[in-house]
Structure formats: structure tokens, C-alpha cells
Write a protein that holds these residues in place. Sequence first.
Motif, PDB file in Angstrom:
ATOM      1  N   ARG A   1      -5.897  -3.594  -3.817  1.00 31.20           N
ATOM      2  CA  ARG A   1      -6.368  -3.045  -2.533  1.00 31.20           C
ATOM      3  C   ARG A   1      -6.664  -1.562  -2.634  1.00 31.20           C
ATOM      4  NH1 ARG A   1      -1.040  -4.396  -1.659  1.00 31.20           N
ATOM      5  NH2 ARG A   1      -1.388  -5.115  -3.780  1.00 31.20           N
ATOM      6  N   LEU A   2      -6.204  -0.939  -3.723  1.00 29.61           N
ATOM      7  CA  LEU A   2      -6.360   0.494  -3.903  1.00 29.61           C
ATOM      8  C   LEU A   2      -7.373   0.752  -5.004  1.00 29.61           C
ATOM      9  CD1 LEU A   2      -4.745   3.014  -2.693  1.00 29.61           C
ATOM     10  CD2 LEU A   2      -3.696   3.131  -4.966  1.00 29.61           C
ATOM     11  N   ARG A   3      -8.304   1.662  -4.768  1.00 37.24           N
ATOM     12  CA  ARG A   3      -9.303   2.013  -5.765  1.00 37.24           C
ATOM     13  C   ARG A   3      -9.080   3.437  -6.239  1.00 37.24           C
ATOM     14  NH1 ARG A   3     -11.195  -2.152  -3.134  1.00 37.24           N
ATOM     15  NH2 ARG A   3     -12.860  -3.460  -4.009  1.00 37.24           N
ATOM     16  N   SER A   4      -9.240   3.627  -7.531  1.00 37.17           N
ATOM     17  CA  SER A   4      -8.989   4.955  -8.093  1.00 37.17           C
ATOM     18  C   SER A   4     -10.075   5.954  -7.738  1.00 37.17           C
ATOM     19  CB  SER A   4      -8.847   4.856  -9.617  1.00 37.17           C
ATOM     20  OG  SER A   4      -9.981   4.239 -10.196  1.00 37.17           O
ATOM     21  N   GLY A   5     -11.236   5.469  -7.300  1.00 39.96           N
ATOM     22  CA  GLY A   5     -12.301   6.347  -6.825  1.00 39.96           C
ATOM     23  C   GLY A   5     -12.761   7.336  -7.877  1.00 39.96           C
ATOM     24  N   GLU A   6     -12.842   8.597  -7.495  1.00 43.20           N
ATOM     25  CA  GLU A   6     -13.337   9.644  -8.389  1.00 43.20           C
ATOM     26  C   GLU A   6     -12.230  10.282  -9.220  1.00 43.20           C
ATOM     27  OE1 GLU A   6     -16.628  10.585  -8.968  1.00 43.20           O
ATOM     28  OE2 GLU A   6     -16.836   8.650  -7.957  1.00 43.20           O
ATOM     29  N   ILE A   7     -10.984   9.849  -9.030  1.00 49.52           N
ATOM     30  CA  ILE A   7      -9.871  10.471  -9.755  1.00 49.52           C
ATOM     31  C   ILE A   7     -10.097  10.460 -11.275  1.00 49.52           C
ATOM     32  CG2 ILE A   7      -7.417  10.235 -10.316  1.00 49.52           C
ATOM     33  CD1 ILE A   7      -6.994   9.369  -7.380  1.00 49.52           C
ATOM     34  N   PRO A   8     -10.510   9.319 -11.877  1.00 47.50           N
ATOM     35  CA  PRO A   8     -10.696   9.326 -13.340  1.00 47.50           C
ATOM     36  C   PRO A   8     -11.780  10.279 -13.824  1.00 47.50           C
ATOM     37  CG  PRO A   8     -10.467   7.085 -12.521  1.00 47.50           C
ATOM     38  CD  PRO A   8     -10.645   7.963 -11.314  1.00 47.50           C
ATOM     39  N   ARG A   9     -12.696  10.682 -12.949  1.00 50.25           N
ATOM     40  CA  ARG A   9     -13.775  11.577 -13.368  1.00 50.25           C
ATOM     41  C   ARG A   9     -13.392  13.043 -13.251  1.00 50.25           C
ATOM     42  NH1 ARG A   9     -18.267   9.127 -14.689  1.00 50.25           N
ATOM     43  NH2 ARG A   9     -18.529   6.925 -14.122  1.00 50.25           N
ATOM     44  N   GLY A  10     -12.211  13.322 -12.730  1.00 49.26           N
ATOM     45  CA  GLY A  10     -11.750  14.692 -12.627  1.00 49.26           C
ATOM     46  C   GLY A  10     -11.035  15.147 -13.891  1.00 49.26           C
ATOM     47  N   ASP A  11     -10.203  16.165 -13.747  1.00 51.19           N
ATOM     48  CA  ASP A  11      -9.478  16.700 -14.905  1.00 51.19           C
ATOM     49  C   ASP A  11      -7.988  16.840 -14.635  1.00 51.19           C
ATOM     50  OD1 ASP A  11      -9.408  18.837 -13.159  1.00 51.19           O
ATOM     51  OD2 ASP A  11     -10.078  20.319 -14.621  1.00 51.19           O
ATOM     52  N   SER A  12      -7.484  16.100 -13.636  1.00 50.81           N
ATOM     53  CA  SER A  12      -6.088  16.311 -13.233  1.00 50.81           C
ATOM     54  C   SER A  12      -5.102  15.946 -14.334  1.00 50.81           C
ATOM     55  CB  SER A  12      -5.769  15.528 -11.956  1.00 50.81           C
ATOM     56  OG  SER A  12      -5.804  14.122 -12.182  1.00 50.81           O
ATOM     57  N   LEU A  13      -5.396  14.924 -15.149  1.00 56.01           N
ATOM     58  CA  LEU A  13      -4.467  14.569 -16.222  1.00 56.01           C
ATOM     59  C   LEU A  13      -4.461  15.662 -17.295  1.00 56.01           C
ATOM     60  CD1 LEU A  13      -2.443  12.774 -17.602  1.00 56.01           C
ATOM     61  CD2 LEU A  13      -4.328  11.448 -18.570  1.00 56.01           C
ATOM     62  N   ALA A  14      -5.613  16.198 -17.636  1.00 54.50           N
ATOM     63  CA  ALA A  14      -5.649  17.272 -18.630  1.00 54.50           C
ATOM     64  C   ALA A  14      -4.768  18.436 -18.192  1.00 54.50           C
ATOM     65  CB  ALA A  14      -7.089  17.741 -18.857  1.00 54.50           C
ATOM     66  N   ARG A  15      -4.822  18.770 -16.912  1.00 57.95           N
ATOM     67  CA  ARG A  15      -4.001  19.867 -16.418  1.00 57.95           C
ATOM     68  C   ARG A  15      -2.516  19.512 -16.450  1.00 57.95           C
ATOM     69  NH1 ARG A  15      -5.150  20.442 -11.231  1.00 57.95           N
ATOM     70  NH2 ARG A  15      -6.851  18.955 -11.031  1.00 57.95           N
TER      71      ARG A  15
ATOM     72  N   GLN B   1       0.822  -1.207   0.000  1.00 55.56           N
ATOM     73  CA  GLN B   1       0.000   0.000   0.000  1.00 55.56           C
ATOM     74  C   GLN B   1       0.858   1.260   0.000  1.00 55.56           C
ATOM     75  OE1 GLN B   1      -3.067  -0.225  -0.755  1.00 55.56           O
ATOM     76  NE2 GLN B   1      -4.365  -0.482   1.034  1.00 55.56           N
ATOM     77  N   PRO B   2       0.362   2.335  -0.590  1.00 59.56           N
ATOM     78  CA  PRO B   2       1.012   3.637  -0.423  1.00 59.56           C
ATOM     79  C   PRO B   2       0.686   4.198   0.956  1.00 59.56           C
ATOM     80  CG  PRO B   2      -1.029   3.935  -1.594  1.00 59.56           C
ATOM     81  CD  PRO B   2      -0.883   2.441  -1.379  1.00 59.56           C
ATOM     82  N   SER B   3       1.231   5.356   1.267  1.00 62.39           N
ATOM     83  CA  SER B   3       0.809   6.049   2.477  1.00 62.39           C
ATOM     84  C   SER B   3      -0.678   6.363   2.369  1.00 62.39           C
ATOM     85  CB  SER B   3       1.595   7.347   2.649  1.00 62.39           C
ATOM     86  OG  SER B   3       2.969   7.085   2.830  1.00 62.39           O
ATOM     87  N   LEU B   4      -1.402   6.106   3.437  1.00 67.10           N
ATOM     88  CA  LEU B   4      -2.846   6.305   3.442  1.00 67.10           C
ATOM     89  C   LEU B   4      -3.223   7.360   4.472  1.00 67.10           C
ATOM     90  CD1 LEU B   4      -3.948   2.549   3.235  1.00 67.10           C
ATOM     91  CD2 LEU B   4      -3.880   4.237   1.372  1.00 67.10           C
ATOM     92  N   PRO B   5      -4.266   8.158   4.195  1.00 68.32           N
ATOM     93  CA  PRO B   5      -5.040   8.185   2.956  1.00 68.32           C
ATOM     94  C   PRO B   5      -4.185   8.772   1.831  1.00 68.32           C
ATOM     95  CG  PRO B   5      -5.679  10.006   4.350  1.00 68.32           C
ATOM     96  CD  PRO B   5      -4.740   9.175   5.159  1.00 68.32           C
ATOM     97  N   PHE B   6      -4.479   8.333   0.595  1.00 65.09           N
ATOM     98  CA  PHE B   6      -3.673   8.770  -0.528  1.00 65.09           C
ATOM     99  C   PHE B   6      -4.460   9.758  -1.382  1.00 65.09           C
ATOM    100  CE2 PHE B   6      -6.309   5.808  -2.789  1.00 65.09           C
ATOM    101  CZ  PHE B   6      -6.300   6.235  -4.113  1.00 65.09           C
ATOM    102  N   THR B   7      -3.720  10.551  -2.130  1.00 63.48           N
ATOM    103  CA  THR B   7      -4.266  11.409  -3.181  1.00 63.48           C
ATOM    104  C   THR B   7      -3.498  11.083  -4.454  1.00 63.48           C
ATOM    105  OG1 THR B   7      -2.703  13.209  -2.817  1.00 63.48           O
ATOM    106  CG2 THR B   7      -4.748  13.242  -1.512  1.00 63.48           C
ATOM    107  N   ILE B   8      -3.948  11.585  -5.583  1.00 62.93           N
ATOM    108  CA  ILE B   8      -3.203  11.358  -6.814  1.00 62.93           C
ATOM    109  C   ILE B   8      -1.814  11.966  -6.705  1.00 62.93           C
ATOM    110  CG2 ILE B   8      -4.145  13.407  -7.939  1.00 62.93           C
ATOM    111  CD1 ILE B   8      -3.218  10.019  -9.593  1.00 62.93           C
ATOM    112  N   ASP B   9      -1.674  13.065  -5.965  1.00 65.92           N
ATOM    113  CA  ASP B   9      -0.362  13.692  -5.812  1.00 65.92           C
ATOM    114  C   ASP B   9       0.544  12.892  -4.890  1.00 65.92           C
ATOM    115  OD1 ASP B   9      -0.356  16.158  -7.431  1.00 65.92           O
ATOM    116  OD2 ASP B   9      -2.057  16.704  -6.188  1.00 65.92           O
ATOM    117  N   SER B  10       0.003  12.383  -3.793  1.00 66.94           N
ATOM    118  CA  SER B  10       0.857  11.596  -2.894  1.00 66.94           C
ATOM    119  C   SER B  10       1.279  10.292  -3.556  1.00 66.94           C
ATOM    120  CB  SER B  10       0.139  11.316  -1.571  1.00 66.94           C
ATOM    121  OG  SER B  10      -0.969  10.428  -1.742  1.00 66.94           O
ATOM    122  N   LEU B  11       0.386   9.703  -4.352  1.00 67.24           N
ATOM    123  CA  LEU B  11       0.725   8.479  -5.070  1.00 67.24           C
ATOM    124  C   LEU B  11       1.825   8.761  -6.091  1.00 67.24           C
ATOM    125  CD1 LEU B  11      -0.173   5.496  -5.162  1.00 67.24           C
ATOM    126  CD2 LEU B  11      -1.794   6.137  -6.951  1.00 67.24           C
ATOM    127  N   ALA B  12       1.689   9.856  -6.826  1.00 69.26           N
ATOM    128  CA  ALA B  12       2.710  10.219  -7.809  1.00 69.26           C
ATOM    129  C   ALA B  12       4.043  10.518  -7.133  1.00 69.26           C
ATOM    130  CB  ALA B  12       2.247  11.424  -8.619  1.00 69.26           C
TER     131      ALA B  12
END
Length: 290
Positions: free
Chosen positions: A203-217, A84-95
Motif C-alpha cells: 500500500r506504500l510506494r517509495s515514490g521519489e525517495i530512491p532517486r534522491g541522495d538521502s542514503l548517501a548522506r 500503514q505508517p503515519s500518513l503522509p509519510f517521509t523517509i524520516d517519519s518511516l525510519a
Amino acid sequence: MSATIGADDTPADVLARIEAQALKIETPTGGGRMVWRLWGEGEPLVLLHGSFGSWTHWVRNVQALAERHLVIAGDIPGMGDSDQPSLPFTIDSLADEVSAGLDMVLPPTARFHFAGFSFGGIVGGHVCVRQAQRVQTYTALGSNALGLHMGERTNMAKASSRMTEAELLEVHRHNLGITMIADPANIDALALHIQNTNTRRARLRSGEIPRGDSLARRLSELPCPIQGIWGSADQTAGRHVPDRRDLFQRIRPGCPFHIVTGAGHWVQFEAPDTANRHILGFTAAHPICA
């Protein structure tokens, strides 16, 4: 070594043969270690897999890509063999964790190409911004987090601990057809085995991350050439695949964007020769200068 199943092979045999050719490296994460596998030699090419996945999302690609590259496939923390990564995770902490691991896998001055499938493309976009001084090219395959409409996936079957192995594989067959593979004939024993194994370990779910726009940015911040590879029948995009092409063209006018006719979301598995050709053509067009 081939990702084709012979008469006497099981899917596990195929994966074991390919994995046996890899060098395994572990780097720290918040919860333990991240596992990387390396094949071949040449200009480094980093691969990240999709959600509920592992390096095996690239099983039909790593050998062809390794003929010209040092292929570096990571299991994203919380998936595959990684802890597991550090929890709770964000897309930034995972990156942050993946980027720090990459700094240990590759020499600090080494440049690299990158290709990410689905969630791996999202994580990878954030990683590559952090690695802006040494990322050479960026390729996304079927990734979301683009701030665009997504396809609707309904009638997903649910697995149960009471199911037999055969019943469980039929659940995966059904769900692969809804989420990953367009042609039912391509949902073979290898695809079923990979899906069964990966979903058990995720064990990790991407949740709402794919529905955002972080990759476009992040794409707009990348200093390197970018390209997209999408299946024409990508289930996560639905009828909105052309919107992905248009977004890439707005961000980087004239950049390659390949729509693979008849392929679904897992484009590099369903159309491996085409995906490999586009990845290798892109890296060859933008070689790393010595």
C-alpha cells in the motif's frame, strides 16, 4: 527447512514452512502495527526488504543466516503484513517508526548487525543513524537514494483485474525480468508467487525517495563498518553499478563492495549462497563484543 520447492510442494507450502519456524512480534505504527519475524539465535541481525515487498524477499537467506544469528526480519509499514505508517509519510517519519519498533523487539542495550535490500537499505540507513550507539555493521544490497544515475526500466507490463491467474503470473514474469532478476531461468514458481503476493498487499510506494541522495548522506554519518552487495546486472543501477562501488569507497575507503556476476537487483534471491557468504563473512569480521 529449505526454500527449495519439492515435487509435492507449492510455493505457499515453502513459505509456510519457513514462517512456521519464526517467532512473530508486533510493534506499534501510526496506522496499527508493524510485524517482525525472528529466527535462530546469536548476535542479532536485522533485515529489511525492498519496495512492494515483505520478509519473503529474504526467503532464501533467513535459514542460512539464522544458523549464526538471531535473524530479525521486519515488514516495513505499509507493506507485507504491517499496517500503514503515519500518513503522509517521509523517509524520516518511516525510519522513526521502524527504529521505535526495533527498540521494542531488542533489549535497549543490545547491539545488532543490519542488512537492507533496495528500499529496505534506504530505510535502514536512516534507522541505523538513529541507532548509532548500537549498530555493529551495515550492509546494503542494491539500494538507491545514493544521488547517482539509475538504470532505465521500460516496457513494464500492467496487471488487470480481468486477467486470469496464469495471465497475471506472466505479467509478473515479464516485470521480474525487467526489474529484479537477470537470468530468466531464475524466475521460478517461488519468485512468481512472492511477487504476486507482495504486490497485492503493498500500500506504500517509495515514490521519489530512491532517486534522491538521502542514503548517501546517512552512510557518511554511520559510525560502524559498511559494505555493499550488488548484482552486476542490477536493473535499478543499469550500467552504473561501478559508480555505487566508487561512492562506497569515497565514503569509507577500503570497505567491502561485492559485485555478484550475473545477478540482478534481487541479488540475495538470485545468488543466495554468495549473498549469505558476504553477509556472514562481514558480521564474523566485526563481532559484537560482550
